[in-house]
Design a protein around this motif. Structure first.
Motif, mmCIF file in Angstrom:
data_model
loop_
_atom_site.group_PDB
_atom_site.id
_atom_site.type_symbol
_atom_site.label_atom_id
_atom_site.label_comp_id
_atom_site.label_asym_id
_atom_site.label_seq_id
_atom_site.Cartn_x
_atom_site.Cartn_y
_atom_site.Cartn_z
ATOM 1 N N ALA A 20 18.678 120.940 44.329
ATOM 2 C CA ALA A 20 18.878 121.971 43.313
ATOM 3 C C ALA A 20 19.391 121.400 42.004
ATOM 4 C CB ALA A 20 19.844 123.030 43.832
ATOM 5 N N CYS A 21 19.978 120.220 42.033
ATOM 6 C CA CYS A 21 20.550 119.613 40.835
ATOM 7 C C CYS A 21 19.606 118.619 40.158
ATOM 8 C CB CYS A 21 21.850 118.891 41.191
ATOM 9 S SG CYS A 21 23.117 119.986 41.832
ATOM 10 N N SER A 22 18.365 118.518 40.602
ATOM 11 C CA SER A 22 17.485 117.480 40.094
ATOM 12 C C SER A 22 16.975 117.738 38.685
ATOM 13 C CB SER A 22 16.295 117.288 41.033
ATOM 14 O OG SER A 22 15.523 118.472 41.072
ATOM 15 N N GLY A 23 16.871 118.977 38.259
ATOM 16 C CA GLY A 23 16.305 119.271 36.952
ATOM 17 C C GLY A 23 17.328 119.585 35.881
ATOM 18 N N LEU A 24 18.569 119.210 36.084
ATOM 19 C CA LEU A 24 19.610 119.540 35.109
ATOM 20 C C LEU A 24 19.608 118.570 33.941
ATOM 21 C CD1 LEU A 24 22.623 120.308 37.485
ATOM 22 C CD2 LEU A 24 21.072 121.920 36.410
ATOM 23 N N SER A 25 19.973 119.072 32.765
ATOM 24 C CA SER A 25 20.130 118.199 31.603
ATOM 25 C C SER A 25 21.437 117.412 31.747
ATOM 26 C CB SER A 25 20.175 119.038 30.324
ATOM 27 O OG SER A 25 21.364 119.809 30.284
ATOM 28 N N ASN A 26 21.632 116.440 30.862
ATOM 29 C CA ASN A 26 22.874 115.653 30.910
ATOM 30 C C ASN A 26 24.095 116.540 30.703
ATOM 31 O OD1 ASN A 26 21.658 113.213 31.440
ATOM 32 N ND2 ASN A 26 21.505 112.634 29.291
ATOM 33 N N THR A 27 24.003 117.489 29.793
ATOM 34 C CA THR A 27 25.123 118.399 29.546
ATOM 35 C C THR A 27 25.442 119.208 30.792
ATOM 36 O OG1 THR A 27 24.526 118.577 27.217
ATOM 37 C CG2 THR A 27 25.953 120.301 28.105
ATOM 38 N N GLN A 28 24.425 119.747 31.418
ATOM 39 C CA GLN A 28 24.632 120.545 32.623
ATOM 40 C C GLN A 28 25.215 119.709 33.754
ATOM 41 O OE1 GLN A 28 20.605 121.911 32.971
ATOM 42 N NE2 GLN A 28 21.048 123.873 31.985
ATOM 43 N N GLN A 29 24.747 118.480 33.892
ATOM 44 C CA GLN A 29 25.276 117.602 34.936
ATOM 45 C C GLN A 29 26.743 117.285 34.697
ATOM 46 O OE1 GLN A 29 22.761 114.158 35.071
ATOM 47 N NE2 GLN A 29 21.063 115.255 35.999
ATOM 48 N N ARG A 30 27.110 117.025 33.460
ATOM 49 C CA ARG A 30 28.509 116.696 33.163
ATOM 50 C C ARG A 30 29.421 117.894 33.353
ATOM 51 N NH1 ARG A 30 26.513 113.033 28.402
ATOM 52 N NH2 ARG A 30 26.559 111.020 29.446
ATOM 53 N N VAL A 31 28.971 119.071 32.945
ATOM 54 C CA VAL A 31 29.778 120.272 33.131
ATOM 55 C C VAL A 31 29.935 120.579 34.619
ATOM 56 C CG1 VAL A 31 29.841 122.775 32.752
ATOM 57 C CG2 VAL A 31 29.240 121.249 30.875
ATOM 58 N N LEU A 32 28.849 120.464 35.373
ATOM 59 C CA LEU A 32 28.912 120.715 36.813
ATOM 60 C C LEU A 32 29.807 119.700 37.517
ATOM 61 C CD1 LEU A 32 27.856 122.408 39.182
ATOM 62 C CD2 LEU A 32 25.948 120.809 39.349
ATOM 63 N N SER A 33 29.661 118.437 37.165
ATOM 64 C CA SER A 33 30.503 117.401 37.780
ATOM 65 C C SER A 33 31.968 117.616 37.430
ATOM 66 C CB SER A 33 30.066 116.015 37.310
ATOM 67 O OG SER A 33 28.763 115.745 37.723
ATOM 68 N N GLY A 34 32.240 117.904 36.172
ATOM 69 C CA GLY A 34 33.619 118.151 35.754
ATOM 70 C C GLY A 34 34.218 119.342 36.465
ATOM 71 N N GLY A 35 33.430 120.408 36.612
ATOM 72 C CA GLY A 35 33.914 121.585 37.324
ATOM 73 C C GLY A 35 34.196 121.314 38.791
ATOM 74 N N ALA A 36 33.313 120.540 39.422
ATOM 75 C CA ALA A 36 33.515 120.218 40.842
ATOM 76 C C ALA A 36 34.736 119.335 41.041
ATOM 77 C CB ALA A 36 32.273 119.526 41.397
ATOM 78 N N ILE A 37 34.884 118.346 40.192
ATOM 79 C CA ILE A 37 36.045 117.454 40.291
ATOM 80 C C ILE A 37 37.326 118.232 39.994
ATOM 81 C CG2 ILE A 37 37.189 115.450 39.258
ATOM 82 C CD1 ILE A 37 34.313 114.295 38.851
ATOM 83 N N GLY A 38 37.294 119.062 38.965
ATOM 84 C CA GLY A 38 38.459 119.869 38.625
ATOM 85 C C GLY A 38 38.854 120.830 39.735
ATOM 86 N N THR A 39 37.868 121.417 40.388
ATOM 87 C CA THR A 39 38.145 122.310 41.509
ATOM 88 C C THR A 39 38.836 121.561 42.644
ATOM 89 O OG1 THR A 39 36.265 123.712 40.951
ATOM 90 C CG2 THR A 39 37.117 123.870 43.196
ATOM 91 N N GLY A 40 38.302 120.379 42.960
ATOM 92 C CA GLY A 40 38.914 119.567 44.022
ATOM 93 C C GLY A 40 40.338 119.179 43.702
ATOM 94 N N VAL A 41 40.558 118.746 42.475
ATOM 95 C CA VAL A 41 41.907 118.350 42.065
ATOM 96 C C VAL A 41 42.842 119.559 42.073
ATOM 97 C CG1 VAL A 41 43.273 117.494 40.116
ATOM 98 C CG2 VAL A 41 41.150 116.347 40.743
ATOM 99 N N GLY A 42 42.352 120.710 41.624
ATOM 100 C CA GLY A 42 43.174 121.919 41.627
ATOM 101 C C GLY A 42 43.562 122.356 43.024
#
Length: 80
Positions: A20-42
Motif C-alpha cells: 500500500a505504500c509503494s506509490g507514495l511521494s517523498n513527502t508522503q513517505q516522510r510524513v508517514l514515517s515521522g507519524g509512525a515513529i512519533g506514535t511509537g515514541v509517544g
C-alpha cells in the motif's frame, strides 16, 4: 473445515501493508514515517512514565508527522 495458520495471516497482512505504500511521494513517505515513529515514541514514553498511552500515541503521531513534513520541506530547500 480447515484452520488458517497465524503465520499465514501475518504474512498476508504484512504484504498488503507494504504494498500500500509503494506509490507514495517523498513527502508522503516522510510524513508517514515521522507519524509512525512519533506514535511509537509517544506510546513507549507514556507507558514508561505511567501516563495516558492513547494520548501519548496521538500527540506523538501528530508531532512526528509534522516533523516529517518539515524535514521534507527542508530537504527541498523551502525552509531556511
Amino acid at each position: 473445515m480447515t484452520k488458517i495458520k497465524p503465520q499465514f495471516v501475518i504474512i498476508v497482512a504484512a504484504t498488503l501493508i507494504l504494498s500500500a505504500c509503494s506509490g507514495l511521494s517523498n513527502t508522503q513517505q516522510r510524513v508517514l514515517s515521522g507519524g509512525a515513529i512519533g506514535t511509537g515514541v509517544g506510546v513507549v514514553g507514556t507507558a514508561v512514565t505511567g501516563g495516558c498511552v492513547t494520548c501519548g500515541a496521538v500527540i506523538g503521531g501528530a508531532v512526528g508527522a509534522g516533523a516529517g513534513y518539515l524535514v521534507d520541506q527542508h530537504e527541498k530547500g523551502n525552509l531556511p
